[in-house]
Design an enzyme around this catalytic site. Structure first.
Site, PDB file in Angstrom:
ATOM      1  N   LYS A 290       7.107  19.112 -21.835  1.00  0.00           N
ATOM      2  CA  LYS A 290       8.119  18.145 -22.277  1.00  0.00           C
ATOM      3  C   LYS A 290       8.388  18.379 -23.761  1.00  0.00           C
ATOM      4  O   LYS A 290       7.442  18.603 -24.540  1.00  0.00           O
ATOM      5  CB  LYS A 290       7.602  16.725 -22.026  1.00  0.00           C
ATOM      6  CG  LYS A 290       8.617  15.614 -22.236  1.00  0.00           C
ATOM      7  CD  LYS A 290       8.012  14.246 -21.881  1.00  0.00           C
ATOM      8  CE  LYS A 290       9.013  13.113 -22.002  1.00  0.00           C
ATOM      9  NZ  LYS A 290       8.425  11.805 -21.623  1.00  0.00           N
TER      10      LYS A 290
ATOM     11  N   SER B 223       7.202   7.041 -17.460  1.00  0.00           N
ATOM     12  CA  SER B 223       7.979   8.271 -17.680  1.00  0.00           C
ATOM     13  C   SER B 223       7.412   9.525 -17.038  1.00  0.00           C
ATOM     14  O   SER B 223       8.058  10.565 -17.057  1.00  0.00           O
ATOM     15  CB  SER B 223       8.166   8.519 -19.178  1.00  0.00           C
ATOM     16  OG  SER B 223       9.179   7.675 -19.682  1.00  0.00           O
TER      17      SER B 223
ATOM     18  N   SER C 134      11.427   9.221 -18.452  1.00  0.00           N
ATOM     19  CA  SER C 134      12.038  10.125 -19.396  1.00  0.00           C
ATOM     20  C   SER C 134      11.656  11.597 -19.235  1.00  0.00           C
ATOM     21  O   SER C 134      12.366  12.470 -19.733  1.00  0.00           O
ATOM     22  CB  SER C 134      11.664   9.685 -20.824  1.00  0.00           C
ATOM     23  OG  SER C 134      10.278   9.844 -21.056  1.00  0.00           O
TER      24      SER C 134
END
Lengths: 474, 470
Positions: free
Chosen positions: B74, B173, B149
């Site tokens: 990420k 997330s 996310s």
């Protein structure tokens, strides 16, 4: 200070801690390095970096707490949020409702007592330099920031509003500085900014409630502190007497003009939005750790001062000043050693504060035994005061034992019959003075001692001279 | 091929890390333009790592348990010299001078980071739509969101671009995009995994965790990244728990609580799969009870005060002074303002304002202070529940993957995507999302298993039961 008025002062003193590394990272805590050479992701507040608390800084903060007789309690860290370019994260990690040290006090040399509300840990900011006409942020052409200081550990010591004069404020900071240096936590250098003072000043009629206070910033020396507080109290009194009211604000002291001026008023004060720092865990030093720190503390200046003054009967102002010199230079052992050896403490104090204190690094070479030995030779009349000082000077310069110096210098007191003759010569040569002395003007004894010393190049014993003078007076 | 099998093959010398990387890069090249999964593919860095692994194998050294496994990161995880943006314009072009602890640990275990994946800007969102660099598309249906996310990391694994990925979970997330993409996602206990090098959103809630196509792969990845890190004071001091060894522990004799608040308001297809999961656990020997934890309903509102409050402070450093983007202006304050105005997207600004307000003098007690009290009640409520049961069961997300734009007009509707996942973050506990059946349009559904702190082994064993039964 105008009569009928009383000033109320509380001081906030920030001291940088003398740790090897910064509060939350392993960058060197060093003053004066090339800009931005002691920085890393943590103290630059780079995204993703996290603070790790420096245990040595905690120990130093606890030392300060013990020295100021504070309660040392479990504490937490908070974030104080505001924007400023020299603060890398745009928040400062500080302590808020639960500081490590609270509720202490400091006794001052004049016998007064100032409460300490708290002494908490926080991180320092970087340093901005504004290029351009004003030298301040507003209107600068360019600003440069050095982050070497960002994250340097600080302890902020907040006094109670117990101070009642600028002189007392000065005394407080001077004594606090001695305490901080004694703990080893601070170098106490105001000129390098490692000790910084803000003053909260208000005025009131005696017995009335506290007045509205103003906070004075930019106090870079003890002299500034004292001048600024006096100026500010007078300003407030004048304002009130002219029918005005004091506005709560932060004011800037200008050393060159000698006045304070408004920096920001209360309405403009930042809302710091304090909240618990989620990147740090609570700080709860256990009893064993606290005990270790307490046990490692040397005696504080207040305790040492009392011990030194105990040797003196009704000490004079000059002697009190001499004691401060001895304290500042850590020379107590000479005075205590001489007094314990049964020698005159006043002489020992004078020799320490003058001869020993005056020789740079000399105390490294002068043993307490050699000091005592020298004073003993002086007390027994084998050395004159002048000779004793010379012996001390040699010992401070080269070390060794006093007997060696005496032998090398050929210091032997003049035989008393030789001295009798010299005193008689001096009397004959100074008939006017002699008649006044004979009529009871004892002050002239010093004059005759001086004359005798001049003729003997200092090899006479002053006490012996006075005895001869007295015997001649009949 | 699973990460475990791939690593085993690489260690045995049957497959080279270089070949495994080439396979991953082919998958990325095939679909990245379409799906917008990776913001940056670090080809050179990955090839060098893969060669190092191959050299180790060739010279008889063990490259580690993740030997040659491509991993997607990420883009809120700092990687030295490799662009790291948190999907924000304000960090565009920034290359960190250091690497996150989790990435160091992956590399030390032989893994090969292939690149940085898209996310909602600063991890604020549930669909990857708030990314400044465009949304990621769900590989299972490119008309739909992958969740967020960590949508890019979930999509990378679901699209076969990497067997493993790391995400971060502040309010769901990792778990929510795992559910929407049909893969396994783990939100570890707060402090189990070091946050050093994770660009903070809400520090007291953020936690890094793995995405994988199987429970076993997720367990292995978590084992590698977990454990105390002296650079993160909030990381737990105890040694990380063994996970892979307990994968087949099963659920026999375990007490499982099906929590009504963790299915309340979910679509019928989701509720049906949670019921089916309860039955599967029961069939495997667990004792399933139904229970209610009313405090969980307070989670969403507490979260939307605490997380923005911390974010408002964490994001204050993006001011144009030191790094990232700077929008020039005549004066410092104006420069800060212009930089932040252009550098941050709407959702980030909304949360900074919310958080600033919640912490302000005069409002602190009513908002932030109250939210902290709710958080304490939540922790207590979970503690009481875990006196009765070992594991809690519920939905991960209220629906299958939704369409682009469906929830962007109404922030509250978007926030509700995380209503089942938020309580775990507030309590600092552990939870796993495991795919279990499908719903609307044949899209995957994730069920969520929740446990107390450091219960990952137990949760992964239960997830394994569901994986087998699915």
């Amino acid at each position: 200070m105008k009569s009928g008025w009383e000033m109320v002062v509380g001081l906030e003193v920030h001291t940088e801690l003398r740790t090897a590394t910064k509060l939350f990272c392993s960058c060197a805590n060093e003053f004066g390095a090339a800009p931005n050479t002691h920085v890393c992701p943590v103290c630059l507040g780079l995204p993703g970096s996290l603070p790790v608390l420096n245990e040595r800084a905690v120990e130093m903060a606890m030392s300060i707490g013990f020295a100021l007789r504070c309660t040392i309690a479990p504490s937490t860290f908070h974030r104080k949020n505001y924007f400023y370019p020299d603060m890398p994260k745009n928040f400062q990690i500080s302590q808020y409702d639960l500081p490590i040290n609270s509720s202490g006090y400091l006794d001052l040399p004049d016998g007064s007592h100032v409460g300490i509300e708290r002494a908490h840990m926080e991180e320092d900011t970087g340093k901005s330099t504004h290029l351009g006409a004003s030298g301040r942020l507003h209107g600068a052409e360019r600003s440069l920031v050095d982050y070497n200081r960002a994250g340097v550990p600080l302890v902020e010591i907040v006094s109670a509003p117990d101070i009642r004069s600028a002189a007392q404020a000065r005394l407080y900071v001077a004594e606090l500085r001695r305490v901080l240096i004694a703990t080893g936590a601070s170098d106490g250098r105001m000129e390098e900014g490692s000790l910084r003072v803000d003053a909260n000043v208000s005025v009131r009629r005696p017995g009335a409630p506290f007045g509205t206070r103003c906070e004075i910033k930019n106090l870079n020396s003890l002299r500034s502190l004292q001048r600024a507080i006096d100026y500010e109290a007078d300003r407030q009194i004048e304002l009130i007497e002219d029918g005005g009211t004091v506005r709560q604000e932060t004011r800037h002291w200008d050393e060159s003009t000698g006045v304070t001026s408004t920096m920001r008023v209360k309405e403009e004060a930042e809302d710091y939005r304090y909240f618990r720092e989620p990147d740090l865990v609570d700080l709860a030093p256990d009893a064993a750790w606290r005990d270790r720190v307490a046990a490692a503390l040397p005696p504080m200046p207040g305790v040492r001062r009392t011990a030194l003054l105990q040797h003196l009967v009704d000490p004079t102002d000059a002697q009190r000043e001499a004691v401060e010199v001895v304290l500042d230079l850590d020379l107590d052992r000479y005075v205590h050693g001489a007094a314990e050896a049964g020698l005159d403490a006043a002489t020992a104090l004078a020799r320490t504060a003058n001869e020993v204190a005056g020789a740079e690094d000399g105390a490294d070479r002068l043993s307490v035994e050699a000091f005592i030995g020298t004073l003993r030779l002086e007390a027994s009349g084998q050395l004159s005061a002048t000779q004793a000082k010379t012996v001390l000077a040699d010992l401070l310069a080269e070390g060794g034992a006093p007997e060696e110096v005496v032998a090398r210098r050929g210091f032997t007191q003049l035989a008393s019959d030789a001295l009798d003759g010299i005193v008689d010569e001096v009397i004959a040569a100074n008939a006017d003075e002699w008649s006044r002395y004979r009529d009871g003007d004892d002050k002239l004894a010093q004059f005759f001692i001086g004359q005798v010393m001049a003729r003997t190049r200092g090899q006479a014993n002053g006490k012996a001279v006075v005895e001869i003078l007295r015997s001649r007076r009949g | 091929m699973s990460a475990i099998d791939l690593a085993a093959s690489v260690r045995r010398g049957e497959v080279t890390a270089t070949d495994a990387l080439a396979t991953a890069l082919r998958a990325i090249d095939a679909r990245n333009d379409e799906l917008n999964v990776f913001l940056h593919v670090d080809r050179d860095g990955a090839e060098a790592r893969a060669r190092a692994v191959d050299d180790a194998v060739a010279s008889g050294r063990d490259p580690g348990p993740l030997a040659g496994v491509p991993v997607a990161l990420k883009d809120n995880l700092c990687t030295r010299g490799v662009p790291t943006t948190a999907s924000s314009r304000i960090l565009e072009g920034w290359r960190p001078p250091y690497t996150a602890t989790v990435v160091e640990r992956l590399v030390a275990a032989g893994a090969v980071p292939v690149g940085k994946t898209n996310l909602d800007e600063f991890a604020m969102g549930s669909s990857t739509e708030t990314s400044a660099f465009g949304p990621t598309r769900n590989p299972l249906d490119p008309e739909r969101v992958p969740g967020g996310s960590s949508g890019g990391s979930a999509a990378a694994v679901a699209a076969g671009m990497a067997p493993l990925a790391l995400g971060s979970d502040t309010g769901g997330s990792i778990r929510q995009p795992a559910a929407l993409c049909g893969i396994v996602g783990v939100k570890p206990t707060y402090g189990l995994v070091s946050r050093y090098g994770l660009i903070a959103f809400a520090s007291s809630l953020d936690q890094i965790g793995p995405f994988a196509t199987s429970v076993a792969d997720a367990a292995l990845c978590l084992e590698v990244i977990a454990g105390h890190d002296p650079r993160d004071t909030t990381s737990l001091p105890e040694p990380a728990p063994a996970l892979v060894d307990h994968l087949d522990d099963g659920v026999a004799g375990r007490r499982v609580g099906l929590v009504s608040e963790l299915v309340e308001g979910a679509d019928a297809d989701v509720v049906a799969q949670v019921e089916r999961a309860a039955a599967a656990l029961e069939a495997a020997g667990a004792q399933v009870v139904r229970l209610s934890i009313p405090e969980l309903r307070l989670g969403l509102s507490a979260y939307y005060l605490i997380a923005p409050a911390e974010a408002s402070s964490n994001l204050a450093r993006y001011d144009g002074v030191r790094y990232g983007r700077r929008v020039a202006a005549d004066e410092l304050g104006a420069m800060n303002e212009a930089t932040r105005t252009l550098g941050f997207g709407d959702e980030v600004k909304r949360r900074i304002m919310l958080g600033t307000y919640a912490l302000s003098a005069g409002y602190y007690d009513a908002y932030y202070g109250q939210a902290l009290k709710v958080r304490t009640r939540m922790i207590e409520a979970f503690r009481r529940a875990y006196e009765q049961v070992d594991v809690l069961l519920g939905a991960t997300a209220p629906s299958v993957a939704f369409r682009f734009g469906e929830k962007t007009a109404n922030p509250l509707a978007m926030y509700l995507s995380d209503v089942f996942t938020i309580p775990t973050n507030l309590a600092g506990e552990a939870a796993v999302s495991v795919p279990f059946g499908t719903g609307e349009a044949g899209l995957p559904i994730g069920v969520q298993l929740l446990g107390p702190g450091r219960s990952e082994a137990r949760l992964l064993a239960a997830a394994r039961v569901l994986e087998v039964a699915s």
